[in-house]
Design a protein around this motif. Structure first.
Motif, PDB file in Angstrom:
ATOM      1  N   VAL A 170      -1.277   8.994  -3.899  1.00 36.79           N
ATOM      2  CA  VAL A 170      -0.250   7.985  -4.158  1.00 36.79           C
ATOM      3  C   VAL A 170       0.554   7.787  -2.877  1.00 36.79           C
ATOM      4  CG1 VAL A 170       1.799   7.429  -5.520  1.00 36.79           C
ATOM      5  CG2 VAL A 170      -0.124   8.602  -6.593  1.00 36.79           C
ATOM      6  N   VAL A 171       0.759   6.509  -2.515  1.00 39.91           N
ATOM      7  CA  VAL A 171       1.508   6.184  -1.306  1.00 39.91           C
ATOM      8  C   VAL A 171       2.523   5.091  -1.607  1.00 39.91           C
ATOM      9  CG1 VAL A 171      -0.298   6.854   0.322  1.00 39.91           C
ATOM     10  CG2 VAL A 171      -0.238   4.527  -0.545  1.00 39.91           C
ATOM     11  N   LEU A 172       3.554   5.031  -0.780  1.00 37.53           N
ATOM     12  CA  LEU A 172       4.568   3.984  -0.853  1.00 37.53           C
ATOM     13  C   LEU A 172       4.254   2.983   0.245  1.00 37.53           C
ATOM     14  CD1 LEU A 172       7.390   2.969  -1.906  1.00 37.53           C
ATOM     15  CD2 LEU A 172       8.361   4.299  -0.043  1.00 37.53           C
ATOM     16  N   LYS A 173       4.176   1.703  -0.119  1.00 35.25           N
ATOM     17  CA  LYS A 173       3.878   0.659   0.850  1.00 35.25           C
ATOM     18  C   LYS A 173       4.930  -0.433   0.783  1.00 35.25           C
ATOM     19  CE  LYS A 173      -1.106   1.190   1.118  1.00 35.25           C
ATOM     20  NZ  LYS A 173      -2.374   0.459   1.138  1.00 35.25           N
ATOM     21  N   SER A 174       5.013  -1.201   1.848  1.00 35.59           N
ATOM     22  CA  SER A 174       5.914  -2.342   1.899  1.00 35.59           C
ATOM     23  C   SER A 174       5.071  -3.591   1.711  1.00 35.59           C
ATOM     24  CB  SER A 174       6.619  -2.381   3.248  1.00 35.59           C
ATOM     25  OG  SER A 174       7.462  -3.502   3.309  1.00 35.59           O
TER      26      SER A 174
END
Length: 98
Positions: free
Chosen positions: A24-28
């Motif tokens: 799981v990653v946080l992206k813009s």
């Protein structure tokens, strides 16, 4: 040049999701920050700060999105039948005068 830009690096990484076992990653994104496991995308809420989001909150957002299900399909707009044209009128026949 036109086309897509290269994918930006993730802002933050949270580890493997307990449900999908994917990272799981946080992206813009175009519509703001979101978390993704590569399959499901979940937008951050207004009260969630991208800098302060915890892995547990990221997993929770993904679980909520999965429970909600896929977005409903939109039906294409119904096409109207073309307007019927009135039949062409023939000019009245002239009477022969005597």
């Amino acid at each position: 040049m036109r086309g897509r830009a290269a994918a930006a690096a993730p802002l933050k990484e949270f580890g493997a999701d307990p449900v999908s076992a994917r990272p799981v990653v946080l992206k813009s994104g175009r519509f703001g920050p979101y978390v993704t496991d590569g399959e499901t995308n979940a937008t951050l809420r207004r009260d969630d700060s991208p800098e302060e989001i915890s892995p547990e909150r990221a997993f929770e957002l993904l679980a909520e999105k999965r429970a909600k299900g896929p977005a409903p399909k939109r039906k294409p707009a119904a096409r109207k039948a073309p307007a019927k044209k009135a039949p062409a009128r023939k000019p009245a026949a002239k009477k022969a005068s005597e």
